[in-house]
Structures are given as structure tokens and as C-alpha cells.
Design an enzyme around this catalytic site. Structure first.
Site, PDB file in Angstrom:
ATOM      1  N   TYR A 104      12.171   2.906  11.508  1.00  0.00           N
ATOM      2  CA  TYR A 104      12.166   4.337  11.198  1.00  0.00           C
ATOM      3  C   TYR A 104      11.365   5.123  12.228  1.00  0.00           C
ATOM      4  CZ  TYR A 104      14.119   3.446   6.551  1.00  0.00           C
ATOM      5  OH  TYR A 104      14.935   3.088   5.507  1.00  0.00           O
ATOM      6  N   LYS A 116     -13.099  -6.599 -11.585  1.00  0.00           N
ATOM      7  CA  LYS A 116     -12.382  -5.367 -11.915  1.00  0.00           C
ATOM      8  C   LYS A 116     -11.114  -5.271 -11.064  1.00  0.00           C
ATOM      9  CE  LYS A 116     -15.069  -2.645  -8.594  1.00  0.00           C
ATOM     10  NZ  LYS A 116     -15.900  -1.459  -8.373  1.00  0.00           N
TER      11      LYS A 116
END
Length: 358
Positions: free
Chosen positions: A255, A35
Site C-alpha cells: 500500500y 494485568k
């Protein structure tokens, strides 16, 4: 020259891990769980490569199953969440899918259907996960109803474990006892074991096991075991240095200035970021390997780039290889540094990262 970010998939390792699941369960049948695009590894390629050994494949929904049939996969395919609407039953019959049944409305839908060719049903018992499945009273009723329906060819009893990865927990034993108390009277084939149970709880192996994350080489267990140590890494996520900087002490990187150098620091910039699926919340110190030498992430991961510490690699240069996870960098360690799990990292790799199969 193309951007260096790539995910190399070792198909021989994948097959080794599937066969390990089979051997651990004494050769019982094993549903290869593919899956979520085979946990990010590529469902069609994985299914084709395992087609000569896999007893069945497991997916979450009918869309995933139909993709496999369209690609020529003929093995049994189990819909682990069953069908979501009654009109899917026609496709289940047409394509010979196995469907899980976990709710009364699904039994009612099968009974009301015009199925001509009986289908295989795996009926789910809630042994303690409390997500999907019938309780003990509902399970007995579900078995009786399904066995009476001409639309149903055969039944398998299944359940799912909440804590099989926690080796010191006794909750798995409780779930096993609950399952046997509800199921033994019916004499049905059983499917209990996920990857963790396949690796560590032999009393759960039953007639079918459901290896998922272990197929891809990552152990779900919270401790090392001899069985888990036999797994082989399937995906290596890698890239390359695209810049090298020399910074003095006291300089921020990235950042938010999360990381500030405490000494003269050599910084490598890597072509890999959260838009590729690398976790944005990876902490300073998350392991990476540059030129086969272990080092660490420093500074916040940005969309397309990340920065790593090259202070102990004075000769590292642009173009040098970087392993983000793989045979050297344990994906479970990366996941722990990002407060997540390996499943999330594998399934999060985006389409701009090419999969290269070897």
C-alpha cells in the site's frame, strides 16, 4: 492446513524471570503483574504456572481478579488501581483481594461499608509520577484514617516510578527521597519497585517488588545491564511464507508504494498483519528472521500480510518459518522501528493468533 501465525509461550522462561526478580530483591516478596491478560500471554495460564512460586498476583481491575479466582487461583491478588465503585468492596472482602487506595473517596467508601472481614490495603503515595496517589500531607492523613478503621486489616505503603527505565536520570533518586520522607515515620511495609527498579535500583526493593514486563523477558531499561541480560524470552511470535515473488528494480511493494526496489529483489509474503497485532507502522528495515536468518520488512504492513526481503535467501520457499519477535528478533528493536514499546506489542496480539504453551 491452518494459518501459520502463532505465539509460542515458554512457561519455563516465565518462571525463570519471576525467580530472577525474587533473587535480585534478595528474596523479598514479589507480585507477579499479570494485568492486561498477562501482557497478552494469557493471565489464567500464566497464573496457574506461577502458582507454586508466586507470592501474589497484580491486576488492574476487579474483572481481571475475578477471572483468576474463577479459574481456581488462590494466591493473594492485588488490585493495582484499587476499586472504581464502592459496591466492589463486597467482592474485595469475599475474594480476599488486596486493594490499592489512592483517593479520599475510597477511604470514605471503606469507612461507610459494612465489611465484616477486614481487608488488606496498599495506600499509594504520589512521589512524583503525578498520576495516582496522595501528596505528603494527604498521605499522612490517609494512613491515620485507614489505621483507625475496623474494616482495614493491614497497610502497605506503595508508590510508582516515572523514569526508572532511564538509567542516567536522577528523577528516580528524587522520588525515592520523597517516598522515604513521607513514609519512614509510619514504619509500614513498602512496595516501590516496578520491573525497571527491580532490575537496576536495589534501594527500591523494600518488602515487595512488582515485576511486570520483565516477567515476559523484555527489558524496560534504556541500556543493557548484567541483570537484564539474564532475562529469558517468553513469547515467540512467528508465521510462515505464503508466497515468494521476484521483482525487478524500480517496482513498488504494498500500500502507498512506500518501498520501491532499487535492484532485482526477492520478496517474501508472510501471513502476519496488523489484525494479528503486528504493528502497522513498522518501518522499512524492521528486523525479522526467515529460516533463522535475519532480514527486514519492506513495504507497509497490511491487515493480514506483510512483505520481507529475501534477496539474500535464494532458496527460501513457501512454508518456511518466519520469526517476528522472540529469542532471535528482539521485541524492543521491533518496537523501536514502530515508534512504540514492547508492552504495546505484547498486549496488542489479537485472539486470532493462537497461544501455544510449551
Amino acid at each position: 492446513m491452518a494459518r501459520a501465525a502463532k505465539a509460542v509461550i515458554d512457561l519455563a522462561a516465565l518462571k525463570h524471570n519471576y525467580l530472577l526478580a525474587k533473587s535480585l530483591s534478595s528474596g523479598n516478596k514479589a507480585v507477579a503483574i499479570i494485568k492486561a491478560n498477562a501482557y497478552g500471554h494469557g493471565a489464567v495460564v500464566v497464573a496457574r504456572y506461577l502458582a507454586d512460586v508466586a507470592d501474589a498476583f497484580g491486576v488492574a481491575c476487579i474483572e481481571e481478579a475475578l477471572e483468576l479466582r474463577a479459574a481456581g487461583i488462590e494466591q493473594p491478588i492485588a488490585l493495582l488501581e484499587g476499586f472504581f465503585t464502592a459496591d466492589e468492596l463486597e467482592l474485595i472482602e469475599q475474594h480476599r483481594f488486596i486493594t490499592a487506595v489512592h483517593s479520599q473517596w475510597q477511604i470514605d467508601a471503606i469507612a461507610a461499608s459494612s465489611i465484616k472481614t477486614p481487608i488488606q490495603v496498599w495506600v499509594k503515595f504520589d512521589s512524583g509520577m503525578h498520576r495516582l496517589g496522595f501528596n505528603a500531607e494527604g498521605f499522612a492523613s490517609a494512613i491515620a484514617q485507614l489505621q483507625s478503621l475496623p474494616q482495614v486489616a493491614s497497610l502497605v505503603a506503595m508508590t510508582h516510578f516515572a523514569c526508572a527505565d532511564e538509567l542516567e536520570s536522577d528523577y528516580t533518586e528524587t522520588q525515592i527521597a520523597n517516598f522515604h520522607a513521607a513514609c519512614d515515620q509510619f514504619g509500614l511495609p513498602v512496595c516501590m519497585a516496578n520491573s525497571a527498579a527491580t532490575l537496576h535500583w536495589p534501594q527500591t526493593h523494600g518488602d515487595w517488588v512488582r515485576p511486570g514486563i520483565m516477567l515476559y523477558g523484555a527489558s524496560p531499561l534504556d541500556q543493557k545491564t548484567d541483570a537484564a541480560d539474564q532475562l529469558k524470552t517468553v513469547m515467540t511470535l512467528s508465521s510462515a511464507l505464503i508466497a515468494v515473488r521476484e521483482l525487478p528494480a524500480g517496482e513498488p511493494i504494498g500500500y502507498g508504494r512506500r518501498f520501491v526496489t532499487t535492484e532485482p529483489t526477492r520478496v517474501g509474503v508472510v501471513a502476519m498483519g496488523y489484525a494479528d497485532g503486528y504493528p502497522r507502522h513498522a518501518k522499512d528495515g524492521t528486523p525479522v528472521a526467515v529460516n533463522g536468518q535475519m532480514t527486514r520488512v519492506i513495504g507497509k504492513v497490511s491487515m493480514d500480510m506483510m512483505t520481507v526481503d529475501l534477496t539474500n535467501q535464494p532458496d527460501a520457499k513457501v512454508g518456511d518459518p518466519v520469526e517476528l519477535w522472540g529469542a532471535q528478533v528482539d521485541i524492543n528493536e521491533v518496537a523501536a522501528c514502530a515508534d512504540t514499546i514492547s508492552y504495546s506489542l505484547y498486549t496488542g496480539i489479537t485472539n486470532r493468533v493462537p497461544r501455544i504453551y510449551s
